[in-house]
Design an enzyme around this catalytic site. Structure first.
Site, PDB file in Angstrom:
ATOM      1  N   SER A   3       0.856  -1.184   0.000  1.00  0.00           N
ATOM      2  CA  SER A   3       0.000   0.000   0.000  1.00  0.00           C
ATOM      3  C   SER A   3       0.892   1.233   0.000  1.00  0.00           C
ATOM      4  O   SER A   3       2.116   1.138  -0.003  1.00  0.00           O
ATOM      5  CB  SER A   3      -0.900   0.001   1.244  1.00  0.00           C
ATOM      6  OG  SER A   3      -0.115   0.119   2.416  1.00  0.00           O
ATOM      7  N   LYS A   4       0.271   2.399   0.036  1.00  0.00           N
ATOM      8  CA  LYS A   4       1.045   3.640  -0.001  1.00  0.00           C
ATOM      9  C   LYS A   4       2.002   3.752   1.170  1.00  0.00           C
ATOM     10  O   LYS A   4       3.104   4.283   1.030  1.00  0.00           O
ATOM     11  CB  LYS A   4       0.098   4.849  -0.027  1.00  0.00           C
ATOM     12  CG  LYS A   4      -0.568   5.062  -1.379  1.00  0.00           C
ATOM     13  CD  LYS A   4      -1.391   6.330  -1.415  1.00  0.00           C
ATOM     14  CE  LYS A   4      -2.018   6.531  -2.792  1.00  0.00           C
ATOM     15  NZ  LYS A   4      -2.827   7.754  -2.838  1.00  0.00           N
ATOM     16  N   ARG A   5       1.605   3.219   2.319  1.00  0.00           N
ATOM     17  CA  ARG A   5       2.502   3.326   3.469  1.00  0.00           C
ATOM     18  C   ARG A   5       3.722   2.428   3.312  1.00  0.00           C
ATOM     19  O   ARG A   5       4.715   2.609   3.993  1.00  0.00           O
ATOM     20  CB  ARG A   5       1.758   2.993   4.763  1.00  0.00           C
ATOM     21  CG  ARG A   5       1.280   1.567   4.873  1.00  0.00           C
ATOM     22  CD  ARG A   5       0.341   1.396   6.075  1.00  0.00           C
ATOM     23  NE  ARG A   5      -0.267   0.085   6.098  1.00  0.00           N
ATOM     24  CZ  ARG A   5       0.255  -0.969   6.692  1.00  0.00           C
ATOM     25  NH1 ARG A   5       1.426  -0.863   7.296  1.00  0.00           N
ATOM     26  NH2 ARG A   5      -0.367  -2.130   6.696  1.00  0.00           N
TER      27      ARG A   5
END
Length: 455
Positions: free
Chosen positions: A225-227
Protein backbone atom coordinates in the site's frame (compact mmCIF):
# COMPACT_ATOMS: atom_id res chain seq x y z
CA UNK A 1 -1.06 5.21 -10.79
CA UNK A 2 1.87 3.18 -12.07
CA UNK A 3 3.63 1.98 -8.91
CA UNK A 4 6.36 -0.56 -8.19
CA UNK A 5 4.10 -3.58 -8.65
CA UNK A 6 3.12 -2.51 -12.16
CA UNK A 7 6.68 -1.47 -12.94
CA UNK A 8 8.03 -4.90 -12.02
CA UNK A 9 5.44 -6.60 -14.23
CA UNK A 10 6.39 -4.28 -17.10
CA UNK A 11 10.08 -4.95 -16.40
CA UNK A 12 9.65 -8.74 -16.50
CA UNK A 13 7.76 -8.38 -19.80
CA UNK A 14 10.36 -6.01 -21.24
CA UNK A 15 13.30 -8.18 -20.16
CA UNK A 16 11.74 -11.36 -21.54
CA UNK A 17 11.03 -9.65 -24.87
CA UNK A 18 14.59 -8.29 -25.06
CA UNK A 19 16.15 -11.60 -23.94
CA UNK A 20 14.09 -13.55 -26.49
CA UNK A 21 14.46 -11.13 -29.39
CA UNK A 22 10.73 -10.44 -29.30
CA UNK A 23 8.59 -7.30 -29.17
CA UNK A 24 7.51 -5.40 -26.07
CA UNK A 25 4.07 -3.88 -26.60
CA UNK A 26 2.72 -1.05 -24.47
CA UNK A 27 -1.05 -1.11 -24.04
CA UNK A 28 -3.04 1.34 -21.95
CA UNK A 29 -6.06 -0.62 -20.74
CA UNK A 30 -8.33 2.36 -20.10
CA UNK A 31 -11.86 1.03 -20.47
CA UNK A 32 -12.45 1.82 -16.78
CA UNK A 33 -12.86 5.57 -17.19
CA UNK A 34 -13.03 6.28 -13.43
CA UNK A 35 -9.58 4.81 -12.80
CA UNK A 36 -7.95 5.69 -16.12
CA UNK A 37 -7.67 9.43 -15.62
CA UNK A 38 -5.45 11.61 -17.79
CA UNK A 39 -3.09 11.96 -14.84
CA UNK A 40 -2.85 8.19 -14.35
CA UNK A 41 -2.09 7.69 -18.05
CA UNK A 42 0.52 10.48 -17.93
CA UNK A 43 2.30 8.75 -15.05
CA UNK A 44 2.38 5.49 -17.03
CA UNK A 45 3.92 7.12 -20.10
CA UNK A 46 6.33 9.41 -18.22
CA UNK A 47 7.26 6.62 -15.83
CA UNK A 48 8.04 4.17 -18.63
CA UNK A 49 10.10 6.84 -20.39
CA UNK A 50 12.09 7.66 -17.23
CA UNK A 51 12.73 3.97 -16.60
CA UNK A 52 13.92 3.46 -20.18
CA UNK A 53 11.43 0.63 -20.77
CA UNK A 54 11.04 1.52 -24.41
CA UNK A 55 8.22 -0.15 -26.32
CA UNK A 56 8.51 -1.66 -29.80
CA UNK A 57 4.82 -0.98 -30.44
CA UNK A 58 2.29 1.34 -28.86
CA UNK A 59 1.06 2.86 -26.78
CA UNK A 60 -2.27 1.41 -27.87
CA UNK A 61 -5.36 2.75 -26.10
CA UNK A 62 -8.36 0.46 -25.71
CA UNK A 63 -10.72 3.45 -25.80
CA UNK A 64 -9.53 4.05 -29.38
CA UNK A 65 -10.40 0.47 -30.42
CA UNK A 66 -14.10 0.43 -29.53
CA UNK A 67 -15.16 -0.02 -33.17
CA UNK A 68 -13.09 -3.20 -33.38
CA UNK A 69 -14.52 -4.55 -30.11
CA UNK A 70 -18.09 -3.86 -31.26
CA UNK A 71 -17.43 -5.75 -34.50
CA UNK A 72 -16.15 -8.79 -32.59
CA UNK A 73 -19.12 -8.58 -30.20
CA UNK A 74 -21.52 -8.59 -33.14
CA UNK A 75 -19.80 -11.67 -34.58
CA UNK A 76 -20.01 -13.47 -31.22
CA UNK A 77 -23.72 -12.61 -30.82
CA UNK A 78 -24.29 -13.92 -34.34
CA UNK A 79 -22.35 -17.10 -33.59
CA UNK A 80 -24.09 -17.66 -30.28
CA UNK A 81 -20.90 -17.51 -28.19
CA UNK A 82 -22.30 -14.37 -26.53
CA UNK A 83 -25.83 -13.31 -25.60
CA UNK A 84 -27.74 -10.29 -24.32
CA UNK A 85 -28.68 -10.33 -20.65
CA UNK A 86 -31.66 -8.25 -19.50
CA UNK A 87 -31.40 -8.89 -15.75
CA UNK A 88 -31.55 -5.69 -13.72
CA UNK A 89 -29.09 -4.81 -10.99
CA UNK A 90 -31.84 -5.26 -8.40
CA UNK A 91 -32.61 -8.76 -9.68
CA UNK A 92 -28.94 -9.75 -9.67
CA UNK A 93 -28.47 -8.36 -6.15
CA UNK A 94 -31.46 -10.38 -4.94
CA UNK A 95 -30.06 -13.53 -6.60
CA UNK A 96 -26.71 -12.93 -4.94
CA UNK A 97 -28.28 -12.50 -1.49
CA UNK A 98 -30.20 -15.78 -1.83
CA UNK A 99 -27.03 -17.63 -2.89
CA UNK A 100 -25.09 -16.23 0.06
CA UNK A 101 -27.95 -17.18 2.42
CA UNK A 102 -27.74 -20.76 1.08
CA UNK A 103 -23.94 -20.62 1.58
CA UNK A 104 -23.43 -20.96 -2.16
CA UNK A 105 -20.76 -19.22 -4.22
CA UNK A 106 -22.36 -16.07 -5.67
CA UNK A 107 -22.54 -16.40 -9.46
CA UNK A 108 -24.73 -15.59 -12.44
CA UNK A 109 -26.86 -18.65 -13.22
CA UNK A 110 -27.45 -18.06 -16.94
CA UNK A 111 -31.02 -16.79 -16.60
CA UNK A 112 -30.96 -15.08 -20.01
CA UNK A 113 -28.93 -17.74 -21.89
CA UNK A 114 -31.85 -18.87 -24.00
CA UNK A 115 -33.76 -15.59 -24.07
CA UNK A 116 -34.40 -14.27 -27.58
CA UNK A 117 -36.89 -11.43 -27.03
CA UNK A 118 -35.75 -8.05 -25.71
CA UNK A 119 -37.10 -6.72 -22.40
CA UNK A 120 -38.79 -3.34 -22.72
CA UNK A 121 -37.14 -0.53 -20.79
CA UNK A 122 -33.94 -2.48 -20.04
CA UNK A 123 -30.62 -1.84 -21.80
CA UNK A 124 -28.94 -5.25 -21.86
CA UNK A 125 -25.39 -6.18 -21.10
CA UNK A 126 -23.62 -8.76 -23.26
CA UNK A 127 -22.33 -11.92 -21.60
CA UNK A 128 -19.92 -14.57 -22.86
CA UNK A 129 -21.50 -18.00 -23.10
CA UNK A 130 -18.93 -19.92 -21.07
CA UNK A 131 -18.81 -23.72 -21.47
CA UNK A 132 -20.74 -25.41 -18.67
CA UNK A 133 -18.66 -28.58 -18.43
CA UNK A 134 -15.05 -29.69 -18.78
CA UNK A 135 -11.94 -27.97 -17.50
CA UNK A 136 -9.52 -25.23 -18.45
CA UNK A 137 -5.87 -26.03 -17.73
CA UNK A 138 -3.65 -22.94 -17.71
CA UNK A 139 -0.04 -24.01 -18.33
CA UNK A 140 1.40 -21.21 -16.27
CA UNK A 141 5.13 -20.54 -16.74
CA UNK A 142 5.52 -19.59 -13.08
CA UNK A 143 2.96 -21.68 -11.21
CA UNK A 144 2.88 -24.75 -13.46
CA UNK A 145 -0.45 -26.23 -14.65
CA UNK A 146 -3.50 -24.70 -12.91
CA UNK A 147 -6.86 -26.39 -13.48
CA UNK A 148 -10.24 -24.62 -13.41
CA UNK A 149 -13.67 -26.26 -13.66
CA UNK A 150 -15.88 -24.60 -16.25
CA UNK A 151 -18.88 -25.27 -14.02
CA UNK A 152 -17.34 -22.82 -11.53
CA UNK A 153 -17.01 -20.02 -14.10
CA UNK A 154 -20.14 -17.96 -14.71
CA UNK A 155 -21.04 -16.09 -17.87
CA UNK A 156 -18.85 -13.01 -17.75
CA UNK A 157 -20.14 -9.58 -18.80
CA UNK A 158 -18.12 -8.54 -21.86
CA UNK A 159 -20.01 -5.35 -22.74
CA UNK A 160 -21.78 -3.00 -20.35
CA UNK A 161 -25.33 -1.76 -20.84
CA UNK A 162 -24.01 1.43 -22.48
CA UNK A 163 -22.15 -0.70 -25.06
CA UNK A 164 -18.62 -0.15 -23.70
CA UNK A 165 -16.51 -3.32 -23.60
CA UNK A 166 -15.08 -4.65 -20.33
CA UNK A 167 -11.41 -5.25 -19.54
CA UNK A 168 -11.58 -9.04 -19.82
CA UNK A 169 -13.09 -8.89 -23.29
CA UNK A 170 -10.91 -6.06 -24.60
CA UNK A 171 -7.66 -7.79 -23.64
CA UNK A 172 -8.78 -10.97 -25.39
CA UNK A 173 -9.38 -9.09 -28.66
CA UNK A 174 -6.11 -7.18 -28.25
CA UNK A 175 -4.13 -10.37 -27.58
CA UNK A 176 -5.68 -11.97 -30.65
CA UNK A 177 -5.20 -8.98 -32.97
CA UNK A 178 -1.65 -8.21 -31.79
CA UNK A 179 -0.60 -11.87 -32.00
CA UNK A 180 0.61 -11.84 -28.40
CA UNK A 181 2.73 -14.93 -27.68
CA UNK A 182 3.38 -14.31 -23.95
CA UNK A 183 1.25 -12.59 -21.34
CA UNK A 184 3.20 -11.74 -18.17
CA UNK A 185 1.10 -10.19 -15.42
CA UNK A 186 0.44 -10.23 -11.68
CA UNK A 187 -1.01 -13.40 -10.18
CA UNK A 188 -4.04 -11.42 -9.03
CA UNK A 189 -5.12 -11.88 -12.69
CA UNK A 190 -4.87 -15.69 -12.60
CA UNK A 191 -8.60 -16.12 -11.99
CA UNK A 192 -9.35 -14.08 -15.13
CA UNK A 193 -7.24 -16.34 -17.31
CA UNK A 194 -9.58 -19.36 -17.75
CA UNK A 195 -12.38 -17.07 -18.91
CA UNK A 196 -10.00 -15.36 -21.34
CA UNK A 197 -8.77 -18.75 -22.60
CA UNK A 198 -12.37 -19.83 -23.26
CA UNK A 199 -13.07 -16.60 -25.14
CA UNK A 200 -9.94 -16.94 -27.26
CA UNK A 201 -10.91 -20.51 -28.13
CA UNK A 202 -14.44 -19.38 -29.01
CA UNK A 203 -12.87 -16.83 -31.39
CA UNK A 204 -10.59 -19.48 -32.93
CA UNK A 205 -7.47 -17.60 -31.78
CA UNK A 206 -4.07 -19.04 -30.87
CA UNK A 207 -3.56 -19.09 -27.12
CA UNK A 208 -0.60 -17.14 -25.72
CA UNK A 209 1.60 -18.55 -22.98
CA UNK A 210 0.74 -17.15 -19.56
CA UNK A 211 3.05 -16.26 -16.66
CA UNK A 212 1.49 -14.91 -13.47
CA UNK A 213 4.15 -13.35 -11.29
CA UNK A 214 3.82 -13.14 -7.50
CA UNK A 215 2.61 -10.10 -5.64
CA UNK A 216 4.91 -7.63 -3.92
CA UNK A 217 4.07 -7.32 -0.23
CA UNK A 218 4.98 -4.82 2.43
CA UNK A 219 7.63 -5.71 5.02
CA UNK A 220 4.77 -6.72 7.36
CA UNK A 221 3.45 -9.28 4.88
CA UNK A 222 0.36 -7.23 3.99
CA UNK A 223 -0.59 -6.22 0.46
CA UNK A 224 1.60 -3.37 -0.74
CA UNK A 225 0.00 0.00 0.00
CA UNK A 226 1.04 3.64 0.00
CA UNK A 227 2.50 3.33 3.47
CA UNK A 228 4.82 0.59 2.15
CA UNK A 229 5.97 2.54 -0.89
CA UNK A 230 3.21 1.84 -3.42
CA UNK A 231 3.41 5.39 -4.71
CA UNK A 232 3.65 6.68 -8.26
CA UNK A 233 6.90 5.58 -9.90
CA UNK A 234 7.69 9.25 -10.56
CA UNK A 235 8.08 9.66 -6.78
CA UNK A 236 11.34 7.73 -7.08
CA UNK A 237 12.54 10.11 -9.78
CA UNK A 238 11.74 13.08 -7.53
CA UNK A 239 13.54 11.44 -4.61
CA UNK A 240 16.75 11.01 -6.61
CA UNK A 241 16.78 7.30 -7.38
CA UNK A 242 18.41 6.06 -10.57
CA UNK A 243 16.08 4.19 -12.94
CA UNK A 244 18.60 1.36 -13.33
CA UNK A 245 18.79 0.98 -9.55
CA UNK A 246 15.01 0.79 -9.19
CA UNK A 247 14.81 -1.79 -11.99
CA UNK A 248 17.70 -3.75 -10.47
CA UNK A 249 15.87 -3.81 -7.13
CA UNK A 250 12.55 -4.86 -8.65
CA UNK A 251 13.99 -7.63 -10.83
CA UNK A 252 15.36 -9.28 -7.68
CA UNK A 253 11.87 -9.41 -6.12
CA UNK A 254 10.95 -12.91 -7.22
CA UNK A 255 13.88 -13.65 -9.55
CA UNK A 256 17.52 -14.43 -8.91
CA UNK A 257 20.67 -15.28 -10.82
CA UNK A 258 23.05 -17.05 -8.48
CA UNK A 259 24.19 -14.75 -5.70
CA UNK A 260 24.49 -11.66 -7.89
CA UNK A 261 22.86 -8.58 -6.35
CA UNK A 262 23.90 -5.69 -8.59
CA UNK A 263 22.96 -5.88 -12.27
CA UNK A 264 23.43 -3.52 -15.17
CA UNK A 265 20.56 -3.33 -17.62
CA UNK A 266 22.54 -5.43 -20.11
CA UNK A 267 23.24 -8.10 -17.48
CA UNK A 268 19.55 -8.30 -16.61
CA UNK A 269 18.61 -8.80 -20.27
CA UNK A 270 21.24 -11.50 -20.75
CA UNK A 271 20.31 -13.46 -17.62
CA UNK A 272 16.54 -13.07 -17.34
CA UNK A 273 14.19 -15.96 -18.05
CA UNK A 274 10.55 -15.93 -16.98
CA UNK A 275 10.79 -19.63 -16.12
CA UNK A 276 13.16 -18.71 -13.26
CA UNK A 277 10.66 -16.46 -11.48
CA UNK A 278 9.73 -17.72 -8.03
CA UNK A 279 6.03 -18.30 -7.29
CA UNK A 280 6.30 -16.96 -3.71
CA UNK A 281 5.48 -13.33 -2.94
CA UNK A 282 8.34 -10.93 -2.12
CA UNK A 283 8.53 -8.15 0.46
CA UNK A 284 9.42 -4.58 -0.47
CA UNK A 285 12.46 -3.34 1.48
CA UNK A 286 13.17 0.43 1.12
CA UNK A 287 16.57 0.11 2.82
CA UNK A 288 17.73 -2.48 0.28
CA UNK A 289 16.59 -0.17 -2.52
CA UNK A 290 18.62 2.69 -1.01
CA UNK A 291 21.69 0.46 -0.79
CA UNK A 292 21.33 -0.61 -4.41
CA UNK A 293 20.86 2.99 -5.51
CA UNK A 294 24.18 3.94 -3.93
CA UNK A 295 25.84 0.91 -5.53
CA UNK A 296 24.69 2.11 -8.95
CA UNK A 297 25.82 5.67 -8.18
CA UNK A 298 29.29 4.42 -7.23
CA UNK A 299 29.58 2.14 -10.28
CA UNK A 300 28.25 4.57 -12.90
CA UNK A 301 30.44 6.83 -15.00
CA UNK A 302 30.29 10.32 -13.41
CA UNK A 303 29.12 11.85 -16.70
CA UNK A 304 26.13 9.48 -16.70
CA UNK A 305 24.99 10.84 -13.33
CA UNK A 306 25.34 14.53 -14.23
CA UNK A 307 21.85 14.87 -15.83
CA UNK A 308 20.25 13.35 -12.72
CA UNK A 309 22.26 15.62 -10.41
CA UNK A 310 21.29 18.70 -12.45
CA UNK A 311 17.62 17.69 -12.29
CA UNK A 312 17.86 17.56 -8.50
CA UNK A 313 19.77 20.86 -8.32
CA UNK A 314 17.05 22.53 -10.38
CA UNK A 315 14.47 21.31 -7.86
CA UNK A 316 16.21 23.39 -5.18
CA UNK A 317 16.66 26.43 -7.42
CA UNK A 318 20.27 25.79 -8.49
CA UNK A 319 22.03 24.63 -11.64
CA UNK A 320 25.34 24.63 -13.48
CA UNK A 321 26.54 23.78 -16.96
CA UNK A 322 30.14 23.32 -15.79
CA UNK A 323 30.58 19.67 -16.76
CA UNK A 324 33.97 19.31 -15.04
CA UNK A 325 32.58 20.73 -11.78
CA UNK A 326 29.48 18.53 -11.95
CA UNK A 327 31.48 15.36 -12.61
CA UNK A 328 33.89 16.32 -9.84
CA UNK A 329 31.03 16.78 -7.40
CA UNK A 330 29.64 13.36 -8.36
CA UNK A 331 33.02 11.75 -7.72
CA UNK A 332 33.47 13.56 -4.43
CA UNK A 333 29.97 12.96 -3.07
CA UNK A 334 28.64 9.67 -4.43
CA UNK A 335 29.93 7.53 -1.58
CA UNK A 336 28.56 10.05 0.93
CA UNK A 337 24.98 10.06 -0.37
CA UNK A 338 22.43 7.34 -1.12
CA UNK A 339 20.34 9.34 -3.60
CA UNK A 340 20.94 12.12 -6.09
CA UNK A 341 18.55 14.28 -4.09
CA UNK A 342 20.75 13.86 -1.00
CA UNK A 343 23.83 14.56 -3.13
CA UNK A 344 22.32 17.79 -4.46
CA UNK A 345 21.39 19.02 -0.97
CA UNK A 346 24.85 18.11 0.38
CA UNK A 347 26.49 19.97 -2.53
CA UNK A 348 24.63 23.30 -2.44
CA UNK A 349 27.79 25.18 -1.44
CA UNK A 350 29.43 24.28 -4.75
CA UNK A 351 26.71 26.01 -6.76
CA UNK A 352 25.94 29.24 -4.85
CA UNK A 353 27.86 32.49 -4.85
CA UNK A 354 27.32 33.30 -1.18
CA UNK A 355 27.11 30.77 1.65
CA UNK A 356 25.57 31.04 5.07
CA UNK A 357 27.79 29.68 7.83
CA UNK A 358 26.06 27.46 10.36
CA UNK A 359 26.27 29.26 13.74
CA UNK A 360 27.04 26.03 15.64
CA UNK A 361 29.85 25.13 13.25
CA UNK A 362 31.22 28.68 13.48
CA UNK A 363 31.15 28.65 17.28
CA UNK A 364 33.01 25.35 17.36
CA UNK A 365 35.57 25.87 14.61
CA UNK A 366 36.00 29.59 13.87
CA UNK A 367 36.66 30.93 17.37
CA UNK A 368 39.90 31.22 19.39
CA UNK A 369 43.04 31.21 17.23
CA UNK A 370 41.16 29.99 14.13
CA UNK A 371 41.19 33.43 12.40
CA UNK A 372 44.96 33.67 12.71
CA UNK A 373 45.38 30.18 11.31
CA UNK A 374 42.85 30.86 8.49
CA UNK A 375 44.82 33.94 7.47
CA UNK A 376 47.94 31.78 7.10
CA UNK A 377 45.95 29.20 5.10
CA UNK A 378 44.75 31.98 2.83
CA UNK A 379 48.29 33.22 2.21
CA UNK A 380 49.58 29.69 1.63
CA UNK A 381 46.81 28.91 -0.88
CA UNK A 382 47.10 32.26 -2.65
CA UNK A 383 50.77 31.52 -3.34
CA UNK A 384 50.19 28.11 -4.94
CA UNK A 385 51.42 28.01 -8.56
CA UNK A 386 48.98 25.17 -9.43
CA UNK A 387 45.47 24.73 -8.08
CA UNK A 388 44.76 21.03 -7.65
CA UNK A 389 43.98 18.64 -4.80
CA UNK A 390 47.57 17.37 -4.47
CA UNK A 391 49.08 20.86 -4.29
CA UNK A 392 46.40 21.98 -1.81
CA UNK A 393 46.99 18.90 0.35
CA UNK A 394 50.73 19.53 0.43
CA UNK A 395 50.23 23.19 1.32
CA UNK A 396 47.93 22.38 4.24
CA UNK A 397 50.20 19.57 5.45
CA UNK A 398 53.22 21.89 5.37
CA UNK A 399 51.32 24.53 7.34
CA UNK A 400 50.20 21.94 9.91
CA UNK A 401 53.81 20.85 10.42
CA UNK A 402 54.93 24.44 10.79
CA UNK A 403 52.22 25.16 13.35
CA UNK A 404 52.84 21.83 15.03
CA UNK A 405 49.16 21.07 14.61
CA UNK A 406 47.19 18.10 13.25
CA UNK A 407 45.82 18.48 9.72
CA UNK A 408 42.26 18.13 11.08
CA UNK A 409 42.65 21.24 13.24
CA UNK A 410 43.37 23.20 10.08
CA UNK A 411 40.95 21.42 7.78
CA UNK A 412 37.81 21.93 9.92
CA UNK A 413 38.03 25.75 10.17
CA UNK A 414 38.77 25.91 6.44
CA UNK A 415 35.84 23.59 5.73
CA UNK A 416 33.42 25.70 7.77
CA UNK A 417 34.72 28.89 6.15
CA UNK A 418 34.28 27.68 2.57
CA UNK A 419 31.21 25.38 2.83
CA UNK A 420 29.31 26.84 5.78
CA UNK A 421 29.16 23.46 7.55
CA UNK A 422 31.48 21.00 9.25
CA UNK A 423 30.75 18.27 6.69
CA UNK A 424 32.12 18.02 3.15
CA UNK A 425 34.27 15.77 0.99
CA UNK A 426 38.02 15.77 1.78
CA UNK A 427 39.16 19.37 2.11
CA UNK A 428 41.71 19.22 -0.72
CA UNK A 429 39.08 17.86 -3.14
CA UNK A 430 36.52 20.40 -1.92
CA UNK A 431 38.87 23.35 -2.47
CA UNK A 432 39.95 22.13 -5.90
CA UNK A 433 36.32 21.95 -7.03
CA UNK A 434 35.46 25.35 -5.55
CA UNK A 435 38.39 26.93 -7.37
CA UNK A 436 40.96 29.40 -6.11
CA UNK A 437 38.82 32.52 -6.49
CA UNK A 438 35.80 31.29 -4.53
CA UNK A 439 37.96 29.60 -1.89
CA UNK A 440 39.95 32.74 -1.11
CA UNK A 441 36.85 34.95 -1.23
CA UNK A 442 35.04 32.73 1.27
CA UNK A 443 37.99 32.58 3.62
CA UNK A 444 38.21 36.41 3.44
CA UNK A 445 34.47 36.66 4.19
CA UNK A 446 34.81 34.34 7.18
CA UNK A 447 37.75 36.37 8.49
CA UNK A 448 35.86 39.64 8.04
CA UNK A 449 32.90 38.34 10.05
CA UNK A 450 34.99 36.79 12.86
CA UNK A 451 35.23 38.65 16.21
CA UNK A 452 38.94 39.22 15.68
CA UNK A 453 38.39 40.70 12.24
CA UNK A 454 40.67 39.98 9.31
CA UNK A 455 44.28 39.19 10.14
Amino acid sequence: MLHVGGVRTALFSWLYARHSGGKFILRVEDTDRERSTKDAVRVILEGMEWLGLTADEGPYYQTERFARYRAVLADMLQAGTAYRCYCTKQELDALREKQIARKEKPRYTGICRERTAPRPGVDPVVRFRNPTDGTVVVQDLVHGPVTFQNAELDDLIIARSDGTPTYNFSVVVDDMDMKITHVIRGDDHLNNTPRQVNMLQALGATLPAYAHVPMILGADGAKLSKRHGAVSVLYYEEEGYLPDALLNYLVRLGWSHGDQEVFTREEMIAAFDIHDVNKAASAFNPEKLLWLNQQHMVRSAPAALVPYLRAQLRRIGLDSDDQALLEGVVLAQRERAKTLKEMAHNSRFFFVERIEIDPKAAAKHLGGDAPSMLAQVRDQLRALPHWNAAAIHNALTDLAARLQSGLGKIAQPVRVAVTGTAVSPPIDVTLELLGRGRTLARIDAALASSPAGSA
